[in-house]
Scaffold this active site. Structure first.
Site, PDB file in Angstrom:
ATOM      1  N   LYS A  29       0.743  -0.993  -0.024  1.00 53.58           N
ATOM      2  CA  LYS A  29      -0.052   0.118   0.006  1.00 53.58           C
ATOM      3  C   LYS A  29       0.953   1.197  -0.085  1.00 53.58           C
ATOM      4  O   LYS A  29       1.571   1.698   0.970  1.00 53.58           O
ATOM      5  CB  LYS A  29      -1.082   0.021   1.390  1.00 53.58           C
ATOM      6  CG  LYS A  29      -1.920   1.103   1.284  1.00 53.58           C
ATOM      7  CD  LYS A  29      -2.618   1.367   2.296  1.00 53.58           C
ATOM      8  CE  LYS A  29      -1.932   2.621   3.084  1.00 53.58           C
ATOM      9  NZ  LYS A  29      -1.792   3.926   2.439  1.00 53.58           N
ATOM     10  N   GLY A  83       4.418   4.162  12.440  1.00 51.79           N
ATOM     11  CA  GLY A  83       5.119   2.984  12.697  1.00 51.79           C
ATOM     12  C   GLY A  83       4.655   2.472  13.872  1.00 51.79           C
ATOM     13  O   GLY A  83       4.656   1.298  13.944  1.00 51.79           O
ATOM     14  N   GLU A 114      11.133   1.471   8.955  1.00 53.04           N
ATOM     15  CA  GLU A 114      11.829   2.309   8.442  1.00 53.04           C
ATOM     16  C   GLU A 114      11.324   3.786   8.785  1.00 53.04           C
ATOM     17  O   GLU A 114      10.403   3.958   8.214  1.00 53.04           O
ATOM     18  CB  GLU A 114      12.330   2.238   6.815  1.00 53.04           C
ATOM     19  CG  GLU A 114      13.103   0.770   6.809  1.00 53.04           C
ATOM     20  CD  GLU A 114      14.387   0.735   6.775  1.00 53.04           C
ATOM     21  OE1 GLU A 114      14.962   1.924   7.355  1.00 53.04           O
ATOM     22  OE2 GLU A 114      15.193  -0.191   6.577  1.00 53.04           O
ATOM     23  N   CYS A 141      14.184  11.065   4.899  1.00 51.50           N
ATOM     24  CA  CYS A 141      14.516  10.480   6.075  1.00 51.50           C
ATOM     25  C   CYS A 141      15.735  10.655   6.523  1.00 51.50           C
ATOM     26  O   CYS A 141      15.916  10.976   7.580  1.00 51.50           O
ATOM     27  CB  CYS A 141      14.195   8.985   6.007  1.00 51.50           C
ATOM     28  SG  CYS A 141      14.979   8.202   4.907  1.00 51.50           S
ATOM     29  N   GLU A 146      11.639  15.806  13.884  1.00 51.81           N
ATOM     30  CA  GLU A 146      11.947  15.874  12.282  1.00 51.81           C
ATOM     31  C   GLU A 146      10.870  16.854  11.690  1.00 51.81           C
ATOM     32  O   GLU A 146       9.577  16.979  12.077  1.00 51.81           O
ATOM     33  CB  GLU A 146      11.383  14.457  11.769  1.00 51.81           C
ATOM     34  CG  GLU A 146      11.488  14.157  10.327  1.00 51.81           C
ATOM     35  CD  GLU A 146      11.238  12.916   9.822  1.00 51.81           C
ATOM     36  OE1 GLU A 146      10.021  12.489  10.211  1.00 51.81           O
ATOM     37  OE2 GLU A 146      11.954  12.257   9.153  1.00 51.81           O
TER      38      GLU A 146
HETATM   39  P1  NAD Z   1       3.075   8.414   7.378  1.00 48.98           P
HETATM   40  O1  NAD Z   1       3.510   7.670   8.688  1.00 48.98           O
HETATM   41  O2  NAD Z   1       2.026   9.457   7.785  1.00 48.98           O
HETATM   42  O3  NAD Z   1       2.256   7.547   6.438  1.00 48.98           O
HETATM   43  C1  NAD Z   1       3.094   6.185   5.816  1.00 48.98           C
HETATM   44  C2  NAD Z   1       2.240   5.265   5.319  1.00 48.98           C
HETATM   45  O4  NAD Z   1       1.586   4.622   6.284  1.00 48.98           O
HETATM   46  C3  NAD Z   1       1.090   5.682   4.437  1.00 48.98           C
HETATM   47  O5  NAD Z   1       0.816   4.728   3.207  1.00 48.98           O
HETATM   48  C4  NAD Z   1      -0.096   5.783   5.306  1.00 48.98           C
HETATM   49  O6  NAD Z   1      -1.373   5.601   4.400  1.00 48.98           O
HETATM   50  C5  NAD Z   1       0.179   4.483   6.166  1.00 48.98           C
HETATM   51  N1  NAD Z   1      -0.539   4.583   7.236  1.00 48.98           N
HETATM   52  C6  NAD Z   1      -0.920   5.579   8.306  1.00 48.98           C
HETATM   53  N2  NAD Z   1      -1.543   5.085   9.264  1.00 48.98           N
HETATM   54  C7  NAD Z   1      -1.705   3.776   9.309  1.00 48.98           C
HETATM   55  C8  NAD Z   1      -2.365   2.564   9.992  1.00 48.98           C
HETATM   56  N3  NAD Z   1      -3.048   2.998  11.078  1.00 48.98           N
HETATM   57  N4  NAD Z   1      -2.256   1.597   9.413  1.00 48.98           N
HETATM   58  C9  NAD Z   1      -1.795   1.047   8.254  1.00 48.98           C
HETATM   59  N5  NAD Z   1      -1.088   2.232   7.576  1.00 48.98           N
HETATM   60  C10 NAD Z   1      -1.205   3.359   8.118  1.00 48.98           C
HETATM   61  O7  NAD Z   1       4.092   8.875   6.629  1.00 48.98           O
HETATM   62  P2  NAD Z   1       4.461   9.932   5.489  1.00 48.98           P
HETATM   63  O8  NAD Z   1       4.020  11.333   6.032  1.00 48.98           O
HETATM   64  O9  NAD Z   1       3.909   9.279   4.111  1.00 48.98           O
HETATM   65  O10 NAD Z   1       6.124  10.007   5.233  1.00 48.98           O
HETATM   66  C11 NAD Z   1       6.847  10.760   5.809  1.00 48.98           C
HETATM   67  C12 NAD Z   1       7.675   9.984   6.893  1.00 48.98           C
HETATM   68  O11 NAD Z   1       8.370   8.860   6.302  1.00 48.98           O
HETATM   69  C13 NAD Z   1       8.790  10.792   7.664  1.00 48.98           C
HETATM   70  O12 NAD Z   1       8.698  10.463   8.963  1.00 48.98           O
HETATM   71  C14 NAD Z   1      10.204  10.070   7.057  1.00 48.98           C
HETATM   72  O13 NAD Z   1      11.067  10.305   7.569  1.00 48.98           O
HETATM   73  C15 NAD Z   1       9.634   8.716   6.824  1.00 48.98           C
HETATM   74  N6  NAD Z   1      10.432   7.846   6.018  1.00 48.98           N
HETATM   75  C16 NAD Z   1      11.393   7.080   6.411  1.00 48.98           C
HETATM   76  C17 NAD Z   1      12.244   6.329   5.390  1.00 48.98           C
HETATM   77  C18 NAD Z   1      13.229   5.443   5.763  1.00 48.98           C
HETATM   78  O14 NAD Z   1      13.781   4.673   5.042  1.00 48.98           O
HETATM   79  N7  NAD Z   1      13.464   5.391   7.216  1.00 48.98           N
HETATM   80  C19 NAD Z   1      12.137   6.617   3.839  1.00 48.98           C
HETATM   81  C20 NAD Z   1      11.071   7.774   3.734  1.00 48.98           C
HETATM   82  C21 NAD Z   1      10.375   8.198   4.467  1.00 48.98           C
END
Ligand code: NAD
Length: 516
Positions: A194, A252, A269, A303, A405
């Site tokens: 997803k 996460g 991640e 990230c 962040e």
């Molecule tokens: P987010 O956590 O808001 O969303 C990420 C994903 O999780 C989306 O697909 C979202 O729909 C899904 N999601 C949210 N709630 C959920 C739930 N209850 N159940 C299942 N899925 C759910 O993150 P974002 O705003 O899309 O991305 C930014 C974040 O991602 C930043 O913190 C960034 O640092 C991190 N990131 C980390 C890495 C890494 O490799 N460490 C890489 C890229 C981005």
């Protein structure tokens, strides 16, 4: 609607049409070799560069998760019926499906994610890199033979989980999709992935194109929708036996909790607040050039962004002044413009969050050296989520801006007096994703690197990342690893097989002889 947004939404409609996704309701899912429209509530995408509406599609919702997981079971069985070498050949061959579509894919991502077109082209290249690398691992996943102290032959196989669930964010959708799909299938799993609801289409197109290049139907399924509906249905589905999540620490936690409820393991991640440490003896030209790329590339929506610049006090003023001037030279503009190096933030929520954090930092005493507002010189139509490259000084380690962040083009600079203080400041965060050390003193560079609590550390460099080398975090940056052999092993479970080799099997009542 203004001319630019009209153009962007028409361009998107043409691209979706070209990839076969266009319909009254866009076909936003790839399930069992078919494009399928969502069945849940409507989700509207906004053009990050203009703030105008781009397109609406419907949330996949739980019914489609059911279809996708069942398809993945069948796809995985077909995949595992092939020899390991055949799987490797098929993964390489699948890349032929992408040929001729690279530019359209980059355009699609650029319009929806608001990323500069040149960055999107590079991201398409990464898809190829990930698949080529992991295709090579398919027939090299040897087991081990353990010299057990009995008459048994004991060998260990690395077996796939079955069907894994993957969830990705919006900042690098194609990169992240290929980053996790390639090791998952190289290890022999079926996948339901997803993407972020904000960047739904590119992963669907990648899966469709790879399948046209020869991957079995149903092996890879992409479902699009909100986290709380489609995402939660995926994490809760009984067929999913491993969760791999890339996103924020807040989400996460929910993923890890969902996994824990079903006793399903997860890889997380998550975000970062990485320290980039510059000692006075560093090559300052290189350190400054690298520091501005480390934070301002992708408008800071990375990230591993080098968001905390720690500078030895004797060169603090010099480095921050040069950095602020360099930041003002960055070409900020429309994602479609070939000259653009930095585009808008991807969405309104992120824009409001970054703006709020800058304002809050200033309110508690931080000082803006540059940026903090809409960049000058943008075309009138660019009414979207632009924030100029921003440098903040007079920041103290306890401020929110130094701890949380931002995920935007915001650099905080802090001074240190000696090596110990540099390490202490660097580690004074709950995150632990990456960090860097700039110094020409080799011994010191290694000494400091060794003390950083971060999954990736660079010396006289920043953001060197390869699919060959393990990547992941400490602390709130998550756990588990992606990339390299470590990333592959996250997708398998060791299975220990015991074969009696004695002429007559001795039956142990309790522990066998020689064991324990
Ligand atoms: P987010 O956590 O808001 O969303 C990420 C994903 O999780 C989306 O697909 C979202 O729909 C899904 N999601 C949210 N709630 C959920 C739930 N209850 N159940 C299942 N899925 C759910 O993150 P974002 O705003 O899309 O991305 C930014 C974040 O991602 C930043 O913190 C960034 O640092 C991190 N990131 C980390 C890495 C890494 O490799 N460490 C890489 C890229 C981005």
């Amino acid at each position: 609607m203004n001319v630019l947004s009209q153009h962007a939404s028409e361009h998107l409609a043409e691209l979706l049409e070209g990839f076969g996704l266009a319909a009254a309701t866009p076909l936003s899912n790839w399930i069992d070799g078919d494009l399928v429209a969502g069945e849940g509530e409507s989700i509207t995408l906004t053009n990050p560069a203009t703030g105008e509406t781009l397109v609406s599609y419907r949330d996949a919702s739980a019914a489609l998760i059911e279809r996708a997981t069942r398809a993945a079971v069948r796809g995985q069985q077909e995949w595992m019926a092939l020899t390991a070498s055949a799987r490797g050949r098929r993964m390489n061959a699948a890349l032929r499906g992408l040929e001729g579509h690279e530019e359209s894919l980059a355009q699609l991502e650029s319009v929806v994610a608001g990323k500069p077109i040149r960055d999107c082209r590079a991201e398409v290249g990464k898809v190829r890199e990930m698949f080529e690398y992991y295709a090579g691992w398919c027939d090299k996943q040897h087991g081990e033979v353990i010299p057990v102290p009995t008459s048994h032959l004991n060998y260990v196989r690395h077996v796939p989980y079955g069907v894994v669930g993957q969830i990705t964010p919006w900042n690098a959708p194609m990169f992240t999709c290929a980053w996790q799909l390639a090791p998952a299938i190289a290890a022999g799993n079926g996948v339901v992935l997803k993407p972020s609801e904000l960047t739904p289409f590119s992963s669907v197109v990648i899966a469709k194109l790879l399948e046209s290049g020869g991957l079995p139907k149903g092996l890879i399924n992409i479902v699009n929708g909100l986290g709380k509906t489609t995402g939660a249905a995926l994490t809760d589905h009984p067929i999913i036996s491993k969760l791999v999540f890339v996103g924020s620490p807040q989400s996460g936690r929910l993923i890890a909790e969902a996994g824990a409820r079903r006793l399903v393991p997860s890889v997380l991640e998550l975000g970062g607040k990485s320290a980039n440490i510059v000692f006075a003896d560093a090559k300052l030209d290189e350190a400054v050039a690298s520091a501005q790329a480390a934070i301002f590339a992708a408008a800071g929506q990375s990230c591993v962004a080098g968001s905390r610049l720690l500078i030895e006090r004797s060169v603090f003023e010099q480095v921050t002044t040069r950095l602020a001037r360099a930041a003002e030279q960055i070409a900020v503009g429309l994602p479609s413009d070939e000259a653009t190096r930095m585009g808008p933030l991807q969405n309104r929520r992120q824009f409001e969050q970054v703006t709020r954090m800058i304002d809050a930092a200033v309110a508690v005493g931080a000082r803006l050296l540059t940026g903090g507002k809409r960049p000058a010189g943008l075309p009138d139509e660019a009414q979207g989520y632009f924030i100029a490259p921003t440098v903040l000084v007079d920041v103290t380690p306890d401020m929110e801006i130094a701890q949380q962040e931002v995920f935007g083009p915001v650099l905080v600079a802090m001074a240190f007096d000696d090596e110990n203080q540099a390490v202490q400041l660097a580690n004074e965060t709950r995150f632990g994703l990456a960090g860097a050390v700039w110094s020409q003193d080799v011994a010191r560079a290694h000494r400091v690197a060794g003390q950083l609590r971060a999954g990736t550390v660079w010396i006289n460099s920043y953001k060197a990342i390869s699919v060959m080398s393990p990547f992941g975090g400490f602390g709130e940056s998550g756990f588990g690893r992606s990339s390299g052999l470590d990333g592959l092993r996250e997708y398998t479970v060791p299975q220990s097989v015991w074969v009696e080799t004695a002429p007559e099997a001795s039956v142990a009542f309790g522990y066998g002889s020689g064991v324990g």
